[in-house]
Design a protein around this motif. Structure first.
Motif, PDB file in Angstrom:
ATOM      1  N   ALA A 110       1.042  -1.264   0.113  1.00  0.00           N
ATOM      2  CA  ALA A 110      -0.094  -0.409   0.056  1.00  0.00           C
ATOM      3  C   ALA A 110       1.204   0.973  -0.204  1.00  0.00           C
ATOM      4  O   ALA A 110       2.017   1.451   0.386  1.00  0.00           O
ATOM      5  N   VAL A 111       0.743   2.127  -0.540  1.00  0.00           N
ATOM      6  CA  VAL A 111       0.702   3.467  -0.306  1.00  0.00           C
ATOM      7  C   VAL A 111      -0.460   5.011   0.136  1.00  0.00           C
ATOM      8  O   VAL A 111      -1.313   4.181   0.450  1.00  0.00           O
ATOM      9  N   ARG A 112       0.017   5.979   0.977  1.00  0.00           N
ATOM     10  CA  ARG A 112      -0.518   6.786   1.221  1.00  0.00           C
ATOM     11  C   ARG A 112      -0.630   7.499   0.050  1.00  0.00           C
ATOM     12  O   ARG A 112      -0.400   8.390  -0.748  1.00  0.00           O
ATOM     13  N   ASP A 113      -1.959   7.748  -0.119  1.00  0.00           N
ATOM     14  CA  ASP A 113      -2.502   8.995  -0.461  1.00  0.00           C
ATOM     15  C   ASP A 113      -3.550  10.174   0.330  1.00  0.00           C
ATOM     16  O   ASP A 113      -4.334   9.254   0.883  1.00  0.00           O
ATOM     17  N   GLY A 114      -2.411  10.843   0.623  1.00  0.00           N
ATOM     18  CA  GLY A 114      -3.301  11.753   2.132  1.00  0.00           C
ATOM     19  C   GLY A 114      -3.249  10.983   3.391  1.00  0.00           C
ATOM     20  O   GLY A 114      -2.316  10.658   3.739  1.00  0.00           O
ATOM     21  N   ALA A 115      -4.935  11.078   3.705  1.00  0.00           N
ATOM     22  CA  ALA A 115      -5.339  10.480   5.134  1.00  0.00           C
ATOM     23  C   ALA A 115      -5.389   9.270   5.447  1.00  0.00           C
ATOM     24  O   ALA A 115      -5.625   8.540   5.843  1.00  0.00           O
ATOM     25  N   GLU A 116      -5.091   8.596   3.689  1.00  0.00           N
ATOM     26  CA  GLU A 116      -5.992   7.055   3.731  1.00  0.00           C
ATOM     27  C   GLU A 116      -4.389   6.404   3.183  1.00  0.00           C
ATOM     28  O   GLU A 116      -3.719   6.720   2.243  1.00  0.00           O
ATOM     29  N   VAL A 117      -4.301   5.142   3.300  1.00  0.00           N
ATOM     30  CA  VAL A 117      -3.740   4.016   2.203  1.00  0.00           C
ATOM     31  C   VAL A 117      -4.496   3.435   1.068  1.00  0.00           C
ATOM     32  O   VAL A 117      -5.783   3.783   1.360  1.00  0.00           O
ATOM     33  N   VAL A 118      -3.743   3.674   0.394  1.00  0.00           N
ATOM     34  CA  VAL A 118      -4.609   3.178  -0.889  1.00  0.00           C
ATOM     35  C   VAL A 118      -3.463   1.814  -1.336  1.00  0.00           C
ATOM     36  O   VAL A 118      -2.928   1.686  -1.489  1.00  0.00           O
ATOM     37  N   TRP A 139      -8.264   2.858   2.733  1.00  0.00           N
ATOM     38  CA  TRP A 139      -9.005   2.730   3.960  1.00  0.00           C
ATOM     39  C   TRP A 139      -8.068   3.573   4.884  1.00  0.00           C
ATOM     40  O   TRP A 139      -6.972   4.627   4.530  1.00  0.00           O
ATOM     41  N   PRO A 140      -8.884   4.297   6.137  1.00  0.00           N
ATOM     42  CA  PRO A 140      -7.889   5.814   6.541  1.00  0.00           C
ATOM     43  C   PRO A 140      -6.466   4.882   7.840  1.00  0.00           C
ATOM     44  O   PRO A 140      -6.513   3.694   8.021  1.00  0.00           O
ATOM     45  N   GLY A 147      -0.971   1.155   7.121  1.00  0.00           N
ATOM     46  CA  GLY A 147      -1.807   2.728   7.962  1.00  0.00           C
ATOM     47  C   GLY A 147      -0.241   3.030   8.639  1.00  0.00           C
ATOM     48  O   GLY A 147      -0.001   4.783   8.529  1.00  0.00           O
ATOM     49  N   LEU A 148      -0.562   2.297   9.461  1.00  0.00           N
ATOM     50  CA  LEU A 148       0.180   2.873  10.613  1.00  0.00           C
ATOM     51  C   LEU A 148       1.919   3.227  10.551  1.00  0.00           C
ATOM     52  O   LEU A 148       2.461   4.141  10.387  1.00  0.00           O
ATOM     53  N   ALA A 149       2.094   1.819   9.910  1.00  0.00           N
ATOM     54  CA  ALA A 149       3.836   2.081   9.094  1.00  0.00           C
ATOM     55  C   ALA A 149       4.028   3.694   7.975  1.00  0.00           C
ATOM     56  O   ALA A 149       4.953   3.804   8.156  1.00  0.00           O
ATOM     57  N   LEU A 150       3.154   3.895   7.125  1.00  0.00           N
ATOM     58  CA  LEU A 150       3.034   5.066   6.671  1.00  0.00           C
ATOM     59  C   LEU A 150       3.264   6.514   7.394  1.00  0.00           C
ATOM     60  O   LEU A 150       3.505   7.500   7.332  1.00  0.00           O
ATOM     61  N   LEU A 151       1.886   5.815   8.882  1.00  0.00           N
ATOM     62  CA  LEU A 151       1.606   7.386   9.475  1.00  0.00           C
ATOM     63  C   LEU A 151       2.569   7.682  10.688  1.00  0.00           C
ATOM     64  O   LEU A 151       3.800   8.594  10.174  1.00  0.00           O
ATOM     65  N   ALA A 152       3.401   7.153  10.603  1.00  0.00           N
ATOM     66  CA  ALA A 152       4.719   6.414  11.406  1.00  0.00           C
ATOM     67  C   ALA A 152       5.791   7.753  10.607  1.00  0.00           C
ATOM     68  O   ALA A 152       6.276   7.512  11.720  1.00  0.00           O
ATOM     69  N   HIS A 153       6.341   7.455   9.850  1.00  0.00           N
ATOM     70  CA  HIS A 153       7.148   7.527   8.742  1.00  0.00           C
ATOM     71  C   HIS A 153       6.599   8.999   7.390  1.00  0.00           C
ATOM     72  O   HIS A 153       7.685   9.699   6.874  1.00  0.00           O
ATOM     73  N   SER A 154       5.609   9.916   7.969  1.00  0.00           N
ATOM     74  CA  SER A 154       4.854  10.872   7.077  1.00  0.00           C
ATOM     75  C   SER A 154       5.886  11.736   7.950  1.00  0.00           C
ATOM     76  O   SER A 154       6.225  12.526   9.048  1.00  0.00           O
TER      77      SER A 154
END
Lengths: 258, 258
Positions: A110-118, A139-140, A147-154
């Motif tokens: 998955a990748v992050r697009d704004g506040a969501e994972v795609v 998904w949020p 999502g947590l992995a992407l958010l933690a490194h944004s």
């Protein structure tokens, strides 16, 4: 078509109107007749007819024998060039295969697009547990392992804003408290892995790890989703980390000595 | 931009100009600056700038830190709805996985678009032999196993026209004789499988079988590509046929009693 809608159409640029036709198609509406397209795109039937004709001639749409329109093969071919879509997937696929062969569980990229994972890729054998995710699904961030992995490194600023919420709940266990989410993200950064349990459904658990691009920034995340009961988390963590590092290397990332 | 080019631009419709921007991207040109886009699409820099802006705002294009444009995630999401693209792939993937696990060779899924095959899916472990095919790639029908399987089950009139040639040669062994191609297609229909050897490169062999949709028509083909030397064709044929039948069933096909 109401007078307001006609006025609305006139106010939009030519590119906006054409893109509105494409945007009329989504997972709930993969096949549309001309009237549906016109209504969903907010265009007069005449304009919709003209734009659908141009898109069909080019191959962005295809018309079946019943006069129903679908997204066409040519659009898919162009979209296959998206570096965050099929292009990323193609680099990652051998490593996702390896992870699938090692675990025989659902494997996701998955990748992050704004506040969501795609979700860019999703592999499951016919025997793996059913998970309601499809390629292209969103998904949020806070409710999934990837999502947590992407958010933690944004970006720090983005993280702060996201943690402030609101954080939607999908089960009684979904993280909805900003403080708890911040602690969770710190733990993901410390351990290099995100474990998300009972966040989307009560019976699923995911283990995710970040994928880094050439410059070292986190550009994607890979995960395994398993039934929560009986999940062997300590065994899944190294498998997911190895797959994530393999994809990162294939993307040009060089591990640092530290 | 020459005066001729400006005239050429003016003669084109608004949808054509926007689609020309998307068509500027291909496998050889997955990343373009604004000047490249303007030149490849045959548009003035001003027009290209306006259209690229609209496409970027919508998400069909993404601009990186260096000002270079790529195909964007949103276009990929819409394209994921293409029934002959990702949607077909998603139904087929578990069976392709099974075929890959059984053979550990390159596994491919393709559809026909006019006189060419388009590869929808391509799985190879990191250990499988190198084959120069990528998702979205095209190849003439007569030179590949999937192409023969698709051609053998296409409209009679189309088959006749295709067989009349010209038939391009890629190796000294490529079928270029109309009579030989017709015999080959009859054999594919009789046996239910296409074996294509030394047609694209001198060292590769493919075994392909047709995939049928709900109505029974052949809508896709699945194949395994192996090194020609040492290829165990008799063992590959049933594996490929089983995978093709599995995908057909998942698409709603019901085998007839005959």
């Amino acid at each position: 078509m109401t007078t307001d809608a006609v006025r609305g159409q006139a106010a939009r640029s030519a590119p906006d109107r054409l893109l509105a036709v494409l945007a009329a198609f989504d997972h709930a509406h993969p096949a549309l007749c001309l009237t549906d397209i016109s209504r969903r795109a907010g265009l007069t039937l005449t304009t919709a007819h003209r734009l659908v004709g141009a898109l069909t001639e080019w191959g962005a749409l295809e018309r079946d024998a019943d006069g129903v329109y679908h997204v066409g093969l040519r659009l898919w071919e162009v979209a296959a060039l998206a570096p965050r879509g099929l292009a990323l997937r193609q680099v990652a696929l051998p490593y996702l295969e390896d992870l699938y062969e090692a675990t025989h569980e659902n494997v996701q990229l998955a990748v992050r697009d704004g506040a969501e994972v795609v979700y860019i890729e999703w592999i499951s054998g016919r025997s793996a547990v059913g998970v309601h995710i499809r390629v292209g699904a969103r998904w949020p961030l806070h409710a999934t392992g990837v999502g947590l992995a992407l958010l933690a490194h944004s970006d720090q600023a983005f993280q702060e804003e996201y943690c402030d919420g609101p954080l939607a709940a999908f089960t009684p266990h979904t993280i909805t408290d900003p403080g708890r989410l911040r602690r969770e993200l710190a733990e993901v950064r410390r351990s290099g892995v995100a474990v998300s349990s009972r966040q989307v459904t009560d019976d699923a658990l995911s283990v995710a790890a970040p994928v880094r691009g050439r410059e070292g920034a986190v550009t994607a995340a890979v995960s395994v989703v398993v039934p929560r009961l009986g999940a062997q988390v300590p065994g899944l963590i190294p498998a997911v980390r190895v797959a994530a590092r393999g994809i990162s290397r294939a993307l040009g990332w060089q591990p640092q000595s530290h």
